[in-house]
Design an enzyme around this catalytic site. Structure first.
Site, mmCIF file in Angstrom:
data_model
loop_
_atom_site.group_PDB
_atom_site.id
_atom_site.type_symbol
_atom_site.label_atom_id
_atom_site.label_comp_id
_atom_site.label_asym_id
_atom_site.label_seq_id
_atom_site.Cartn_x
_atom_site.Cartn_y
_atom_site.Cartn_z
ATOM 1 N N LYS A 22 0.738 -1.073 -0.008
ATOM 2 C CA LYS A 22 0.030 -0.120 0.015
ATOM 3 C C LYS A 22 0.674 1.362 -0.105
ATOM 4 C CE LYS A 22 -2.837 2.704 3.312
ATOM 5 N NZ LYS A 22 -1.922 3.801 3.539
ATOM 6 N N ASN A 23 1.928 1.257 0.831
ATOM 7 C CA ASN A 23 2.803 2.711 1.023
ATOM 8 C C ASN A 23 3.707 2.629 -0.177
ATOM 9 O OD1 ASN A 23 1.460 3.093 3.415
ATOM 10 N ND2 ASN A 23 2.965 2.114 4.471
ATOM 11 N N CYS A 116 -6.481 8.927 8.104
ATOM 12 C CA CYS A 116 -6.531 8.425 9.443
ATOM 13 C C CYS A 116 -6.065 9.602 10.372
ATOM 14 C CB CYS A 116 -5.542 7.217 9.796
ATOM 15 S SG CYS A 116 -6.071 5.793 9.151
ATOM 16 N N ARG A 121 0.445 15.705 11.475
ATOM 17 C CA ARG A 121 1.158 15.147 10.399
ATOM 18 C C ARG A 121 1.887 16.485 9.417
ATOM 19 N NH1 ARG A 121 -0.209 9.443 8.330
ATOM 20 N NH2 ARG A 121 -2.437 9.972 8.471
ATOM 21 N N ASP A 307 3.893 1.502 11.868
ATOM 22 C CA ASP A 307 2.435 0.868 11.417
ATOM 23 C C ASP A 307 2.484 -0.639 11.909
ATOM 24 O OD1 ASP A 307 1.745 2.966 9.771
ATOM 25 O OD2 ASP A 307 2.281 1.876 7.831
ATOM 26 N N ARG A 399 -8.899 0.253 3.534
ATOM 27 C CA ARG A 399 -8.044 1.123 3.034
ATOM 28 C C ARG A 399 -6.750 0.662 2.676
ATOM 29 N NH1 ARG A 399 -6.385 4.733 6.448
ATOM 30 N NH2 ARG A 399 -5.012 5.531 4.724
#
Length: 418
Positions: A22-23, A116, A121, A307, A399
Site C-alpha cells: 500500500k505504501n 487516519c 502530521r 505501522d 483502505r
C-alpha cells in the site's frame, strides 16, 4: 453498516500470499503522472486507497485500467491541475500529488488532505523543500495554490526529520528540475527505494549516495515503464501477529525478509519459530502461548515501524509477560487501546508510552476500528479471543488490506463480513 464477525480461538494453518505494498503503490501511481506516458504497474493491491488514487488520476485526465492486480495508467493528456476537496479528504497520502502535479504541469491547486487521524502530521517539510526548489506556494482557506514559472531549480535540501511523505514529494518534484538536487536525511523505508526504482525505470536519474542522501539529476522528459510493486511488509507483520495469537503455522509467500528485519526478532523472542528462504517466503510457527518481556520503540526505518505497532500490541495482549511500547512517530496512535480493553486486555497508556500486561484470555465483544492499523489490531485480537468478536468501522480495513477476511478464512479462521 458492515461488520466483521469473528469466532476466535481457532488455529490458523496454511498459506497466504502477501499483497503488494500500500505504501509503495500510492506514491508510484502519483508519480506516473510525471511519466506522461503509459505505465503498467503489477502487484497492485485492490484496496480503497488505490481506488481513490485512481479516481484522482482520472479527474486529472489520465486513462486508467485496473484488471486483477495490474494497473495501466496513461497520463499523456493531463487536463487539470486541481484535485476536488472530497477526494483529498478521503486519503491522507493524497498530498503526494502536490509534487507530481508540479513536476507534470507546473502548478497545483489542492486542499489539505484527510485520512487516519493519528495526530499532527504537518506538511511544513513538504512545503519548505518545494520552496527551496523555487516553487511559489500560497496557503489559505484550507488549500494550497502552487506554481513555478520556468521550472524548478535543483538545490541542496536537508530534511529536519526523515519524513516519508516529504521525501516522496521532493523526489517526484525534482526529477524534471533544472540541474542537480541533493536531498539529505531522507526517509530510508523500502517504499522510498521502490519509488526511486520506478522513476529510474521511467528515465529519471536518481542515485543513492552515502547514508540517507539522494542525488537527482534533472531530466527534460520521462517515459512509460512496466514495473512490479514490492510486497507489503505491514500486511506480513499483521498475519504473523495473527499466527502468534492462534498457535498458528503460516507460510507467507511474497515476503522480503530484510524489510521486516526489525520485527522478526520480536516474534522470535516471543517464542515463535520464524524461517525464511531465498524464494521470498516466510514460515511462522507459534507456541501455545507467546512469552513477551521487552520494550518496543517505533522508529524510522530500519527501526521498528510505527505501522506494525498496533498488530504487535494485539499479540502482546495474550503473551506471558509485560511489554512496553513507546510511540515515537505519531502522537495519537493508541486509539485501538480502548477497544482492546473491551476484549479484556490489560493496557495502561501515558502519553507516548503503553504498558501491556499479558492476560491468559481475551473475550469476544463488540468493538469499533478507529484507524487502519488499529483495525488490524482488533482483527488479530478477535482471532485470539474466546467467543464472538464483532468489528465495525471496516472502511479502515479496506483502505489497506486486500481480501483480509478471505485470506484468513482460507487458513482456518471463522470470519465473515455481514
Amino acid at each position: 453498516m458492515s461488520k466483521l464477525i469473528i469466532e476466535g480461538a481457532r488455529r490458523l494453518k496454511g498459506e497466504i500470499n502477501i499483497q503488494g505494498s500500500k505504501n509503495s503503490i500510492l506514491p508510484i501511481l502519483a508519480a506516473s503522472l510525471v511519466a506522461g506516458d503509459e505505465c503498467v504497474i503489477h502487484n497492485c493491491p485492490r484496496i480503497s486507497d488505490v481506488d481513490i488514487t485512481l479516481k484522482i488520476l482520472e479527474h486529472l485526465g489520465s486513462k486508467v485500467n485496473f484488471e486483477k492486480n495490474t494497473v495501466i495508467v496513461n497520463s499523456e493528456n493531463i487536463i487539470k491541475n486541481n484535485i476536488p476537496n472530497l477526494l483529498m479528504r478521503k486519503m491522507r497520502s493524497s498530498i503526494i500529488f502536490l509534487g507530481a502535479l508540479i513536476s507534470a504541469v507546473g502548478s497545483a491547486e489542492i486542499s489539505l488532505p484527510g485520512g487516519c487521524e493519528l495526530g499532527p502530521r504537518p506538511i511544513d517539510m513538504h512545503i519548505e523543500g518545494l520552496r527551496q526548489l523555487g516553487l511559489r506556494v500560497d496557503e489559505g482557506y484550507g488549500a494550497l495554490r502552487c506554481s513555478n514559472e520556468g521550472g524548478l531549480e535543483g538545490c541542496n535540501i536537508t530534511l529536519s526529520f526523515p519524513s516519508v511523505g516529504a521525501t516522496e514529494n521532493l523526489i517526484i518534484a525534482s526529477v524534471k528540475a533544472h540541474g542537480t538536487t541533493v536531498i539529505s536525511n531522507i526517509a530510508k523505508e523500502p517504499e522510498i527505494m521502490d519509488l526511486v526504482a520506478f522513476l529510474n525505470s521511467c528515465g529519471a536519474k536518481i542515485e543513492c549516495r552515502g547514508e540517507g542522501t539522494l542525488v537527482i539529476e534533472g531530466v527534460q522528459k520521462l517515459h512509460g515503464a512496466e514495473y512490479t510493486i514490492i510486497p507489503d511488509r505491514i500486511a506480513a507483520v499483521t498475519y504473523m501477529s495473527a499466527a502468534a495469537v492462534t498457535v498458528g503455522d503460516l507460510l507467507l509467500k511474497n515476503v522480503i525478509k530484510e524489510h521486516i528485519g526489525a520485527v522478526i526478532p520480536v516474534f522470535e523472542e516471543a517464542g515463535c519459530t520464524v524461517q525464511t528462504n531465498s524464494k521470498n517466503s516466510l514460515r511462522i510457527t507459534a507456541p501455545t502461548r507467546p512469552y513477551f518481556n521487552r520494550m518496543i520503540r517505533t522508529m524510522p526505518y530500519p527501526g521498528f515501524p510505527t505501522d506494525a505497532q498496533a498488530p504487535v500490541m494485539a499479540m502482546s495482549c495474550l503473551a506471558d509477560g509485560t511489554s512496553v511500547f513507546v510511540e515515537n512517530i505519531f502522537t495519537n496512535r493508541y486509539k485501538h487501546v480502548g477497544e482492546l480493553l473491551r476484549l479484556g486486555a490489560d493496557i495502561k497508556v501515558e502519553g507516548r508510552v503503553a504498558i501491556v500486561e499479558g492476560v491468559k484470555r481475551l473475550f469476544g465483544a463488540e468493538v469499533t476500528a478507529m484507524d487502519l492499523r488499529g483495525a488490524a489490531a482488533l482483527v488479530v485480537a478477535g482471532l485470539g479471543a474466546e467467543g464472538i468478536t464483532k468489528i465495525s468501522g471496516l472502511s479502515h480495513i479496506d483502505r489497506g488490506y486486500e481480501n483480509l477476511e478471505n485470506n484468513l478464512g482460507l487458513v482456518g479462521a471463522s470470519i465473515k463480513r455481514v
